[in-house]
Structure formats: C-alpha cells, structure tokens
Write a protein that holds these residues in place. Sequence first.
Motif, PDB file in Angstrom:
ATOM      1  N   LEU A 172      30.829  79.891  34.311  1.00  0.00           N
ATOM      2  CA  LEU A 172      31.034  78.577  34.929  1.00  0.00           C
ATOM      3  C   LEU A 172      32.183  77.826  34.258  1.00  0.00           C
ATOM      4  N   LEU A 173      32.334  78.015  32.952  1.00  0.00           N
ATOM      5  CA  LEU A 173      33.446  77.349  32.271  1.00  0.00           C
ATOM      6  C   LEU A 173      34.785  77.997  32.656  1.00  0.00           C
ATOM      7  N   ILE A 203      40.045  70.137  30.833  1.00  0.00           N
ATOM      8  CA  ILE A 203      39.610  70.523  32.180  1.00  0.00           C
ATOM      9  C   ILE A 203      39.318  69.290  33.028  1.00  0.00           C
ATOM     10  N   TYR A 204      38.608  68.324  32.470  1.00  0.00           N
ATOM     11  CA  TYR A 204      38.190  67.164  33.261  1.00  0.00           C
ATOM     12  C   TYR A 204      39.165  65.993  33.117  1.00  0.00           C
ATOM     13  N   ALA A 264      36.078  73.723  21.777  1.00  0.00           N
ATOM     14  CA  ALA A 264      35.431  73.827  23.090  1.00  0.00           C
ATOM     15  C   ALA A 264      35.360  72.467  23.777  1.00  0.00           C
ATOM     16  N   ARG A 310      25.994  82.652  31.772  1.00  0.00           N
ATOM     17  CA  ARG A 310      26.199  81.665  32.827  1.00  0.00           C
ATOM     18  C   ARG A 310      27.199  80.608  32.378  1.00  0.00           C
ATOM     19  N   GLU A 311      27.020  80.088  31.155  1.00  0.00           N
ATOM     20  CA  GLU A 311      27.936  79.032  30.713  1.00  0.00           C
ATOM     21  C   GLU A 311      29.371  79.543  30.640  1.00  0.00           C
ATOM     22  N   MET A 349      29.592  70.157  30.418  1.00  0.00           N
ATOM     23  CA  MET A 349      30.407  70.005  31.622  1.00  0.00           C
ATOM     24  C   MET A 349      29.834  68.910  32.516  1.00  0.00           C
ATOM     25  N   MET A 398      34.690  81.400  23.121  1.00  0.00           N
ATOM     26  CA  MET A 398      35.417  81.641  24.366  1.00  0.00           C
ATOM     27  C   MET A 398      36.098  80.367  24.838  1.00  0.00           C
ATOM     28  N   ALA A 399      35.361  79.268  24.808  1.00  0.00           N
ATOM     29  CA  ALA A 399      35.963  77.988  25.204  1.00  0.00           C
ATOM     30  C   ALA A 399      37.153  77.669  24.305  1.00  0.00           C
ATOM     31  N   ALA A 436      35.732  76.602  35.979  1.00  0.00           N
ATOM     32  CA  ALA A 436      36.283  75.243  35.872  1.00  0.00           C
ATOM     33  C   ALA A 436      37.695  75.271  35.293  1.00  0.00           C
ATOM     34  N   ALA A 437      37.920  76.133  34.303  1.00  0.00           N
ATOM     35  CA  ALA A 437      39.255  76.224  33.698  1.00  0.00           C
ATOM     36  C   ALA A 437      40.270  76.751  34.705  1.00  0.00           C
ATOM     37  N   SER A 462      30.806  82.431  24.252  1.00  0.00           N
ATOM     38  CA  SER A 462      30.312  81.056  24.277  1.00  0.00           C
ATOM     39  C   SER A 462      31.375  80.059  23.792  1.00  0.00           C
ATOM     40  N   LEU A 505      38.607  71.454  25.103  1.00  0.00           N
ATOM     41  CA  LEU A 505      38.848  72.117  26.396  1.00  0.00           C
ATOM     42  C   LEU A 505      38.224  71.308  27.532  1.00  0.00           C
ATOM     43  N   ASP A 562      23.851  74.339  25.616  1.00  0.00           N
ATOM     44  CA  ASP A 562      24.503  75.040  26.720  1.00  0.00           C
ATOM     45  C   ASP A 562      25.744  74.264  27.162  1.00  0.00           C
ATOM     46  N   MET A 563      26.872  74.934  27.193  1.00  0.00           N
ATOM     47  CA  MET A 563      28.111  74.232  27.558  1.00  0.00           C
ATOM     48  C   MET A 563      28.099  73.722  28.996  1.00  0.00           C
ATOM     49  N   THR A 564      27.233  74.269  29.844  1.00  0.00           N
ATOM     50  CA  THR A 564      27.189  73.711  31.205  1.00  0.00           C
ATOM     51  C   THR A 564      26.661  72.277  31.170  1.00  0.00           C
TER      52      THR A 564
END
Lengths: 379, 379
Positions: free
Chosen positions: A178-179, B161-162, B154, A174-175, B131, A152-153, A182-183, A149, B157, B126-128
């Motif tokens: 998906l991250l 990414i963005y 995080a 899932r997060e 995002m 990880m980011a 994106a990375a 989570s 990051l 949730d990190m999504t």
Amino acid sequence: MRLPGLIDPHIHLREPGATHKEDWDSGTSAALAGGFTLVLAMPNTKPPIFDAATLDLALAAARSKARCDYAQFVGAGPDNASWGRRTARAANTDGTPVRDGKGLPRGAAGLKMYLDSTFGQLRLDDMTLWMQHFQNWPKDMPIVAHAESRSMAAVILMAAIYDRPVHIAHVSLREEILLIKAAKERGIKVTCEVTPHHLFLTQPPSNPPLNSQNLGEGKGVGGGRWEVRPRLATQVDVDALWQNLDVIDCFATDHAPHTLAEKDGENPPPGFPGLETALPLLLTAVDSGRLTVDDIILRMHTNPRRIFNLPEQPETWIEVDADARYEIRAAEMKSRCGWTPFEGWKVKGRLHKVVLRGKTAFEDGKILVKPGFGINVRG
Amino acid sequence: MRLPGLIDPHIHLREPGATHKEDWDSGTSAALAGGFTLVLAMPNTKPPIFDAATLDLALAAARSKARCDYAQFVGAGPDNASWGRRTARAANTDGTPVRDGKGLPRGAAGLKMYLDSTFGQLRLDDMTLWMQHFQNWPKDMPIVAHAESRSMAAVILMAAIYDRPVHIAHVSLREEILLIKAAKERGIKVTCEVTPHHLFLTQPPSNPPLNSQNLGEGKGVGGGRWEVRPRLATQVDVDALWQNLDVIDCFATDHAPHTLAEKDGENPPPGFPGLETALPLLLTAVDSGRLTVDDIILRMHTNPRRIFNLPEQPETWIEVDADARYEIRAAEMKSRCGWTPFEGWKVKGRLHKVVLRGKTAFEDGKILVKPGFGINVRG
C-alpha cells in the motif's frame, strides 16, 4: 501456448562459496526447467560480490557453466559507496585497479543493497551509507533493495530525495504494497517484485504443515523449512498482494536453495528454491481465474526487461502445455537443493519447451544446452 | 539582555495521571523559570489524550493551573485516524460526540505520532495507520513524530507522499540530521528539533559519571538516570548536530520529569527534565562561541512560532543577565521531579525576569503569577 522467455531478476546461485547447494550449472538448469531464459544473480555469495575482483570470480564461473543468459549484481557495502564514481584510473577497496569503463559498475546487473537483517560484509546499518550509494551509483543502472517495512519506506525516501529509481525486492506485507502504491501515485520512482511463495503461502501455523500435505513424505519436518526472509506473512498480507496486483511490477522467485540437511538442522538458513515452481503455480492461478497470462508476461518478461534495462533475447520463447496437470516433485527438479516448499501441490500448466537464441535449450524435462551456452547480458 | 518569550514545543507535564512527577502548575512554573512563556504539552499522559473527552480532561487541569501559555497535543492512535475528517456531527471513538468545529482537532496544538518504542495506546505499528493519519489530519495543523532512524525516514516519506509538513521530534543521530538536510534540499516539508541534552551529553560510559562530577553528591547512582529516548548518542552524532545547526529548526527540551526514586529504581523510566536548564546551557554555548543569541531566538521563538502556527504573545519578553555565572542546582528548581542530569554544571547567563502579556511572571527566582494565568493559545 507460446510465451516470451521469462526473466527472473532475483535468484541466488551460491557460487562462489556454497556449490553443494547450487552452482551456475545447476541453478541455470533449474532456470531453464522453470521457463527462465535470463536470470539476475544476487551478490551475497562467499565471498560476496562487491568489487571488480569478486565480480570477476562470479563471472568466470558463470562463463564456463551457465546454461541460460544472466547478469550478476554487485553488493553495496559500507566501504564501496564511492565506486559509482570511479573512472579508469580509480582503485577498488582492496587496492586492485578498476580496469576500465567496462569494469564496475557497468559490468554488473545492478547494485543490491541489503538494508535489513545481517548479510555479513554487505550490511548497511547507517543510512548515510545508503545516501552515498544513492548519490554515486549511476542513475541509469538499477538499484535493488532488500528492505522491509520501515526500512523499505526509508529507501523509497532515498529514491524521492535523489530522484532516481529503486526496485524493492520481495514485497510481502500489506503495509509495504500500500505504501508503494501511494509512492507511485506521487510519482516517486519505485518498482517492486513479489515472490510466488509470498503469494501462495502464509505464515505457520495457518500454513498446512510441510510434513504431510505438502511434502507428502510422512516424515517429521522441523520448522526450519519455513524459514525465509522476508518471513511468510499473514492471510491479510497475502490478500493485500493479490488485491494490488497492479502495483506489483515483477514476479521474482528469490530462488534461495539450501539443502534439506541444512533446513532441518540447527540454525536453519532462510530461503526457498523457486525457479522450477513459479511458472506452474502462476499458470494454475490463471486457470483458477486469479491472473491472466498477460499478467504473467508483463511481470515475468516485459517489466523486468524495462526495469533492469535488459536486452532483447532474439529467437527466444517458451512453450507451455496449459492443460497439463501434474504434482510438483522436488525429485524431478534440476536444482541441487533437493526439496521444495510446494512438494505435492497439484498444478495445471506445464513447461514443454524453451528456445533460447534459436536453440532448443529445454524440452520435456531435459536440458539440451551445455554449460557455457548462457551469455552475460551485461558483457 | 532582552529576548522574546521562549517557546518550547515539546514538554511532558504528567497531568492527568502522574502528578507526583509534575503537574500543570509545577511544570508551567518550571517553564517560566526557564524563560518559556509558551509550551506545547505532549499527549502520552494517563489516560493518553486522544479524543475530545481526554483533551477536555487535560485542558481543564491546564485552565485552572497553568502559569504560562500553552497548547495540548493529541495523540495519533490505531483507532482514531479518521478524526481529522470529523465534522460537528461526528462522534469520538468511544461514542461521545465531537462538539463542534472548535473541538478536535482545532483545539489541539497538533497531532503527535509515536512511531518507535511502546507508548501504550498511542503506538502505531502499521504504516498504513500512519498513512491514514497523514491523509486525514488537516494540512494546516502540525504533525509531530517521535520517529528515530529508519522510522524517521519513513515518516519523512509520508510528508513527501502526502505533500504536507512533518516535524521530527528530538533528532539525535548523525544519520538523522544528514537525512533531514537532504530531504529539505529536495523540498520535502520537514522540520526538526534537537534537545539540549542531545547537544551537550553523550552516551555512557564516555559520559562523565552522574555520581561525581555531574551530580556532585558523592552518591552512587544507577544507570537509570541516563535512560532517555532517544538514547544519548555518540560524540560523532553530537558533533554532527553542532556541524549542522542550520538544519535544526528548533531547540526543544522534551522535558520529561520522573522522580529520582523512579530513575534510581527498577525499570527506570526514560526521560530528563529540561525546562530550567535549556537557556543557561545554550547561553553558555554562546559565551564559548558555539552559538549566537540570534541562533537561540530563531530556534526557541521565531521558528517554533512559525512551524506550530502560534499566535504572538503581546507585551511578552524575557530578560537575561548574560554575565551571571552559577552552578545548576536541582534544589533551586520549580520542577517537581527534583533532579537534573546537569547538576553542578557551571553555566554563564541567568534568567532575570519574564514578562508575559504585560505582567511580570517571574523575577529573580520567584514565580509572580498565579495558577490559571496561562491561556490556551488554541482556545
């Protein structure tokens, strides 16, 4: 059907320190019986592998016992972040000399960083320690992170800041996938692996109870068998992994054997065995149209070889009977741990033969090479 | 000594919902009494500010009560990540229409993301979701994150990414400031603020007890007064902040008033008042050679104006008697909360006068402008 020898970049062999669960002999036998000709062993043994002396300890056991090829990770600890910079004249943390350029870190599979949970001496709470390891570890040598989570980011940020690759172990959420997607799209050097158990199992209680359908033994079984890190996730997470197969670089088992007595006892240790079930489970997914054989080859041979910079194994392949149907049975396995979370699962696709460097190492259930046949690919 | 009007990009005014602690009148009076001519209010009120209707609620109170200039943040929630993409014809999450291009998000100071702890409706597990907010929120509008340690990494990051800026609220840890430094060196668009309390206080019990030296009241005081998020850190952390002043873009108070009854009661809420103590504390640090006046101007005017894209306030300045010594006393303050963690601290440097848009708004302890004098700089 012939496939290249499979590579598992993430297994736990329990030697030194807990050979009642597994050792270099039983574990590499399980690897061959699962179609793996090359395995990378994790460093959270007892003692943990974190300097030249402990690496020697593991590699001595491997040299005499391993039946398939291998390499051994070293662990990132709070006190060894400078080792990537050591030269022939430097010393380990305990004062013993690093012998030469063939010592650490070149003799290791790579650096493993434990960034979540507690892993004894190998825990890295403070992100400034991560930064030191990222700065010092050679850029052409792998770094693998157990980081879930937000951790990880955070470790992906390290890869971005220090512009070097990082490989994320056992992605389950899932997060996370998906991250990572994106990375990757942003050009950050991140790769990842997913375990078969995170692809095929969901968290209890949605999971079929282990005591009936899965173990087929009729015995009452405590929840301890389900303990694994990262935890089994939700169906939404599992679906996201399957929907983002293109983001998954490797399938890795995270083979983490514990005995049934331990799993069913007090304080059950987390971990599943996985070496002998990965290939039939994934071949069954091919049969049901969820995967292709090329997907398997890419994630269990081509990509791990590239990511971990592993040499070609000449005259090495495996042969599979793609139409053979059978039920998974721990009793037939080589792993010492004696159980599997997939007990009784009906699969299609059976490993028939493993040829490793020109020699038939496994055929029809039998290991045909002796302890010590395996070589250290970083040797 | 004349300085530009100070800008505080991080305050909590408690209106709507908890005006017994503070409201737009008392809070902006405290701001003026602290030398601030422009404040940015956080959205975790009751109700939280997270759509056009709740933004209207806060801005209506501000319009009638504020004595200094202001803008109001909106909060990132689990259900409003698409609002950055809304146009004139879009609707809020409750179905009410977004009125026009002057509505959300342009009418807000920026987007506040709560990524740690629980903040009711504004929590983003949730990190999504992070995002989505990063993808949708306009790149030229600020994003501020309450994100500590790994969560902070995080969210940085996300900025990488963005490829858009993120501002990290109230940095308190060594690992945080060092990671921000490394991210900046890599070119990632991250800025940060540090509070005076994280610069001048350490975690109990190394902290002098509030009941004697600091409060000077001789009363027994529960540990609840020390509760603040992020928590007060260690001396090592505090030292790292001072050693990396060049990495700190802003000083922000995180003014978070609660009454003494609340702080000394069961379940004390986290937060310190800060508007009326920041300037004298920092001027005292100038006197002792730890800072320069230019350091203060940069971090309390120039940088916040740039980072949050705030307009110039014409004919606006503050006047300080740099040699005046006094003791900090909550009893002399404008904040409704009635206490300060710096009670009894001896400081050198006293605010004498505040001139806001040509009008003397504060002089020698007295507020000289009426409620409603302040304007919304995003209006």
